[in-house]
Enzyme design. Structure first.
Site, PDB file in Angstrom:
ATOM      1  N   LYS A 162      41.584  45.588  32.514  1.00  0.00           N
ATOM      2  CA  LYS A 162      40.779  46.762  32.173  1.00  0.00           C
ATOM      3  C   LYS A 162      41.131  47.313  30.790  1.00  0.00           C
ATOM      4  CE  LYS A 162      39.335  47.909  36.785  1.00  0.00           C
ATOM      5  NZ  LYS A 162      39.964  46.828  37.575  1.00  0.00           N
TER       6      LYS A 162
HETATM    7  C1  LIG Z   1      39.357  45.953  38.422  1.00  0.00           C
HETATM    8  C2  LIG Z   1      40.055  44.693  38.784  1.00  0.00           C
HETATM    9  C3  LIG Z   1      39.370  43.575  39.329  1.00  0.00           C
HETATM   10  C4  LIG Z   1      37.885  43.620  39.656  1.00  0.00           C
HETATM   11  O1  LIG Z   1      37.050  43.644  38.503  1.00  0.00           O
HETATM   12  P1  LIG Z   1      35.522  44.061  38.596  1.00  0.00           P
HETATM   13  O2  LIG Z   1      35.060  44.157  37.188  1.00  0.00           O
HETATM   14  O3  LIG Z   1      35.466  45.376  39.321  1.00  0.00           O
HETATM   15  O4  LIG Z   1      34.784  42.997  39.354  1.00  0.00           O
HETATM   16  C5  LIG Z   1      40.087  42.418  39.576  1.00  0.00           C
HETATM   17  N1  LIG Z   1      41.429  42.342  39.336  1.00  0.00           N
HETATM   18  C6  LIG Z   1      42.114  43.379  38.827  1.00  0.00           C
HETATM   19  C7  LIG Z   1      43.567  43.234  38.595  1.00  0.00           C
HETATM   20  C8  LIG Z   1      41.468  44.590  38.525  1.00  0.00           C
HETATM   21  O5  LIG Z   1      42.164  45.614  38.011  1.00  0.00           O
END
Ligand SMILES: *Cc1c(COP(=O)(O)O)cnc(C)c1O
Length: 462
Positions: free
Chosen positions: A112
């Site tokens: 993120k």
């Molecule tokens: C947010 C997250 C996901 C999922 O991603 P999306 O974009 O919501 O599909 C997967 N793995 C981790 C470690 C995350 O923080």
């Protein structure tokens, strides 16, 4: 370039407006009206460029000239200078033709950061230009909150309030938020659960009177700029593996579908992608929809891959908009039905999705098995989210000749519980974080009462 809503009723917006707006007024999500194209020559020219330069070139058409090139280049460069690896998102070859795309070298060790390091800077840029300030509010059970805080801590025109459920977030995740002591960062521990925190944030967006006219901004994955920033690593990794001359496949651990939707955007822009594999944990709405056309909500399950624990995948709506040939009325009708009862996609849109997407769901016992198995074969310790991808890539892969890129969405040290359960002594935090457990923390505990939270936000914002 303008942005339009997936439900067809909200006004079209400019890039600046879409960055400052979360959900569209008709309840839909914003998508670009037309998809910019990357020619074969443009892709070939990216070979050997830095990540920041590729990012600038891929995102420039979406910004639509609303930020001058030098300024935008600077924002992008600053955003990715916060990553601890020179390649920003390095590729790690696991075997003959399977690669991990390591998206976890940012400040909070999860993917993120890629989007939120840029989003904070974009917001600050536009607010400064307008002479405005804004407040960010979000609820988190983990990854998003810390990434948003790190993305906004240096932003002069933003105050950020992140609510987390008191005593219900892991110590590492809490400390990644509460040890950021910047003046514009406010951590609130709510005496309740995640749903209580989320409900108060939703209510605050629905009625913003308590802020007396100051803009409230959402940084969750429905913000278009987050998707835009994530398109870049699909392009960069495919080019490193031979695009445009060779096709690549991607496997993506998925929840709200923002990450894999960004990959689909890269494909629509002209990146040669053979296959997208959607990996889910036991919260498998995406897998049930694709494999069995069962588009229905199920009870939330708490899994070893907590950042993928969801009931509804908010960004799936963006893909449905495309599958339904951009018919906003059809999307709105489908999602209204979905809110009330189990439903199904129409035949033609489902067939269209199945041409490019496959899926696989991985339960907790299998996550542990995969962490052991992957370590045995490759000497890598995978985090539990990435482990779902590793298994899905193996099981749902269309062919062995096309390089498979599995997205590593978090660093294993961030999710030590699963790693220890799998039988390993744990994974040390990387050097820049090894004193995390000794750093000073700052947060405010508040009751799960909307009025108390809103009063705190209104009083504390600068
Ligand atoms: C947010 C997250 C996901 C999922 O991603 P999306 O974009 O919501 O599909 C997967 N793995 C981790 C470690 C995350 O923080």
């Amino acid at each position: 370039m303008r942005y339009i809503s997936t439900r067809g009723q909200a006004p079209a917006l400019s890039f600046e407006e879409v960055v400052l707006t979360g959900m569209a007024s008709d309840g839909g999500l914003y998508v670009p009206e037309t998809i910019p194209q990357l020619s074969k020559e443009e892709l070939a020219d990216m070979a050997g460029c830095s990540y920041a330069e590729i990012a600038f070139r891929v995102m420039k058409p979406f910004v639509n000239g609303e930020i001058d090139d030098d300024t935008f280049r600077g924002l992008v460069k600053d955003a990715y200078a916060t990553f601890s690896h020179d390649a920003v998102v390095p590729l790690n070859q696991l075997d003959a033709n399977h690669f991990l795309l390591e998206l976890f070298h940012g400040p909070t060790l999860a993917f993120k950061d890629v989007a939120l390091q840029l989003l904070g800077r974009l917001l600050d840029h536009f607010l400064k230009k307008r002479g405005e300030r804004a407040v960010i509010m979000g609820a988190t059970s983990g990854d998003t909150g810390s990434a948003a805080i790190e993305g906004c801590r240096h932003c002069d025109n933003l105050d950020i309030f992140i609510l987390h459920p008191h005593n219900r977030v892991s110590e590492v995740q809490r400390r990644q938020m509460t040890t950021v002591l910047a003046d514009n960062v406010f951590n609130v521990a709510i005496e309740g659960n995640f749903d209580d925190a989320q409900a108060m944030v939703k209510a605050s967006f629905a009625n913003q009177d308590f802020l007396n006219g100051t803009r409230l901004v959402a940084v969750n994955s429905i913000n278009w700029a987050r998707i835009m920033a994530q398109i870049v690593y699909y392009v960069a990794s495919a080019v490193a593996l031979g695009a445009p001359h060779r096709k690549v496949s991607f496997c993506v651990p998925s929840a709200n579908f923002g990450n894999v939707f960004a990959g689909y955007m890269a494909y629509q822009m002209g990146l040669p992608v053979k296959q997208f594999i959607i990996a889910t944990n036991a919260n498998d709405i995406l897998h049930r929809t694709l494999a069995a056309n069962d588009f229905s909500k199920q009870e939330l399950a708490a899994t070893l891959a907590p950042s993928m624990d969801i009931v509804v995948s908010s960004n799936f709506e963006r893909l449905l908009f495309d599958a339904y040939d951009r018919d906003g009325d059809a999307v709105a009708a489908l999602l209204e039905r979905f809110q009330q009862e189990p439903t199904a996609l129409a035949e033609a849109p489902l067939a269209k999705l199945r041409e490019k997407f496959s899926s696989h769901s991985v339960d907790d016992a299998t996550i542990l098995e995969v962490i052991r198995e992957a370590h045995h074969r490759t000497h890598e310790i995978l985090d539990p989210h990435t482990a779902t991808g590793y298994r899905a890539a193996e099981r749902a892969r269309a062919d062995a000749a096309t390089p498979m890129v599995t997205l590593a969405t978090a660093h294993p040290a961030k999710f030590a519980e699963a790693v220890v359960k799998a039988g390993f002594p744990g994974v040390p935090l990387p050097p820049h974080m090894d004193d995390l457990l000794e750093r000073e923390e700052r947060y405010t505990v508040l009751p799960a009462e909307l009025e108390a939270v809103q009063r705190f936000v209104a009083d504390q914002r600068r």
